[in-house]
Design a protein around this motif. Structure first.
Motif, PDB file in Angstrom:
ATOM      1  N   PHE A  32      82.645 -30.271 100.934  1.00 48.70           N
ATOM      2  CA  PHE A  32      83.779 -29.795 100.413  1.00 48.70           C
ATOM      3  C   PHE A  32      85.175 -30.863 101.527  1.00 48.70           C
ATOM      4  O   PHE A  32      84.921 -31.016 102.858  1.00 48.70           O
ATOM      5  CB  PHE A  32      84.263 -28.615 100.699  1.00 48.70           C
ATOM      6  N   ASP A  33      85.601 -31.173 100.778  1.00 48.76           N
ATOM      7  CA  ASP A  33      87.318 -31.846 101.616  1.00 48.76           C
ATOM      8  C   ASP A  33      88.528 -31.126 101.284  1.00 48.76           C
ATOM      9  O   ASP A  33      88.784 -31.258 100.535  1.00 48.76           O
ATOM     10  CB  ASP A  33      87.110 -33.354 100.761  1.00 48.76           C
ATOM     11  N   TYR A  34      88.216 -30.615 102.549  1.00 48.78           N
ATOM     12  CA  TYR A  34      90.042 -29.032 102.179  1.00 48.78           C
ATOM     13  C   TYR A  34      90.917 -30.241 103.239  1.00 48.78           C
ATOM     14  O   TYR A  34      91.455 -29.360 103.493  1.00 48.78           O
ATOM     15  CB  TYR A  34      88.703 -28.005 103.009  1.00 48.78           C
ATOM     16  N   GLN A  36      89.998 -31.750 105.892  1.00 49.45           N
ATOM     17  CA  GLN A  36      89.785 -31.632 107.509  1.00 49.45           C
ATOM     18  C   GLN A  36      90.549 -33.056 107.357  1.00 49.45           C
ATOM     19  O   GLN A  36      90.139 -34.290 107.491  1.00 49.45           O
ATOM     20  CB  GLN A  36      88.150 -31.124 107.566  1.00 49.45           C
ATOM     21  N   ASP A  60      86.852 -31.750  96.161  1.00 47.65           N
ATOM     22  CA  ASP A  60      88.224 -32.020  96.654  1.00 47.65           C
ATOM     23  C   ASP A  60      89.459 -30.477  96.471  1.00 47.65           C
ATOM     24  O   ASP A  60      89.392 -29.905  95.499  1.00 47.65           O
ATOM     25  CB  ASP A  60      89.206 -32.631  95.464  1.00 47.65           C
ATOM     26  N   LEU A  61      89.163 -30.400  97.803  1.00 49.71           N
ATOM     27  CA  LEU A  61      90.104 -29.052  98.142  1.00 49.71           C
ATOM     28  C   LEU A  61      91.309 -28.719  98.679  1.00 49.71           C
ATOM     29  O   LEU A  61      91.735 -28.317  99.562  1.00 49.71           O
ATOM     30  CB  LEU A  61      89.270 -27.369  98.722  1.00 49.71           C
ATOM     31  N   ARG A  62      91.766 -30.009  98.903  1.00 49.91           N
ATOM     32  CA  ARG A  62      92.193 -30.770  99.375  1.00 49.91           C
ATOM     33  C   ARG A  62      93.989 -30.331  98.990  1.00 49.91           C
ATOM     34  O   ARG A  62      94.960 -29.653 100.440  1.00 49.91           O
ATOM     35  CB  ARG A  62      92.523 -32.051  99.506  1.00 49.91           C
ATOM     36  N   GLY A  65      93.306 -26.742 100.864  1.00 53.80           N
ATOM     37  CA  GLY A  65      92.597 -26.858 102.222  1.00 53.80           C
ATOM     38  C   GLY A  65      94.627 -26.871 102.787  1.00 53.80           C
ATOM     39  O   GLY A  65      95.144 -26.023 103.993  1.00 53.80           O
ATOM     40  N   THR A  74      93.248 -29.079 110.133  1.00 54.15           N
ATOM     41  CA  THR A  74      93.599 -29.151 108.566  1.00 54.15           C
ATOM     42  C   THR A  74      95.430 -30.253 109.382  1.00 54.15           C
ATOM     43  O   THR A  74      95.737 -30.455 108.716  1.00 54.15           O
ATOM     44  CB  THR A  74      93.546 -28.291 108.118  1.00 54.15           C
ATOM     45  N   ARG A  97      87.729 -20.214 104.601  1.00 55.86           N
ATOM     46  CA  ARG A  97      87.253 -20.995 104.384  1.00 55.86           C
ATOM     47  C   ARG A  97      85.870 -20.614 104.009  1.00 55.86           C
ATOM     48  O   ARG A  97      85.221 -21.330 102.685  1.00 55.86           O
ATOM     49  CB  ARG A  97      87.256 -22.157 105.679  1.00 55.86           C
ATOM     50  N   MET A 101      84.199 -22.079  99.877  1.00 53.51           N
ATOM     51  CA  MET A 101      83.611 -22.625  99.228  1.00 53.51           C
ATOM     52  C   MET A 101      82.230 -22.211  99.079  1.00 53.51           C
ATOM     53  O   MET A 101      81.302 -22.614  98.093  1.00 53.51           O
ATOM     54  CB  MET A 101      82.813 -23.660 100.631  1.00 53.51           C
TER      55      MET A 101
END
Length: 233
Positions: A32-34, A36, A60-62, A65, A74, A97, A101
């Motif tokens: 996951f890309d949150y 970070q 893609d959880l940007r 996040g 973050t 988080r 996920m």
């Protein structure tokens, strides 16, 4: 047991991937890309999937996040130095988080008729992260059983939930985990900093497990100071 592994690219989750591939039927790795601080870990997860011969999924959880503010992972907040079990490391909590996920991973596993989702939460995480504790993982497993009732039966597999990081190193070594191809440091430099909580915990784990640490650290001796400070606290 057909199993999806949630894999950040860190030592714990890549060890879990190798152990799962040996003991069960590893079907895929999920990352996951949150938003970070850095995505360096993800590259290691992609490499692990290639070496294990399974698909890798990156979600893609940007946008999510970006709303979960207040964490050093973050936001533009300095990552503290010291042992993972120090109060200062609470600034690295990203609220809910794991619940977010794991929910996605369970949906993916259910859609593919799989039996389990495995995550590498471990005993060393309990002090700081509430969504790594047995109370959370057990409740989450029950919640997903209700959410998928009549559609799929997917279990949450948490083999490390009461284990130490040293235990993970020991088990990972037994299953030929390429530790040099894992990333732990929260600071995301060219090499591990050796000072942040994850670096200190990583260095200590290899020492306690009696396994040679292949990691290159910018400050390779800081972990001793951090552990001594924790003892005196």
């Amino acid at each position: 047991m057909k199993t999806t592994v949630v894999c950040s690219g860190g030592l714990d989750s890549i060890s879990l991937a190798y152990i799962t591939a040996a003991k069960h039927e590893l079907t895929r790795l999920v990352s996951f890309d949150y938003g970070q601080r850095h995505r360096k870990e993800v590259d290691f997860a992609i490499r692990a999937a290639e070496q294990l011969g399974v698909p890798h999924h990156l979600f893609d959880l940007r946008p999510i996040g970006a709303a979960l503010t207040g964490s050093a992972l973050t936001d533009d907040i300095d990552v503290p130095d010291g042992h993972y079990a120090e109060d200062t490391m609470r600034i690295t909590v990203v609220p809910n988080r794991n619940a977010i996920m794991l929910t996605i991973a369970f949906g993916l596993a259910a859609a593919n008729n799989e039996d389990a989702v495995a995550t590498a939460v471990h005993g060393g995480d309990h002090f700081i992260y509430p969504d790594c504790r047995p109370a959370f993982t057990e409740a989450f497993d029950r919640m997903q059983a209700a959410a998928l009732d009549g559609y799929a039966k997917v279990k949450l597999h948490t083999p490390f939930v009461n284990a130490t990081k040293a235990d993970i190193v020991t088990l990972g070594a037994l299953h030929n985990t390429p530790f040099e191809q894992t990333w732990s440091c929260y600071k995301g430099g060219d090499i591990h900093c050796g000072r942040c909580g994850t670096c200190v915990e990583r260095r200590e784990a290899f020492h306690l497990a009696g396994v040679s640490d292949p990691t290159v650290y910018a400050d390779p001796d800081f972990w001793c100071e951090a552990i001594e400070r924790r003892k005196q606290a």
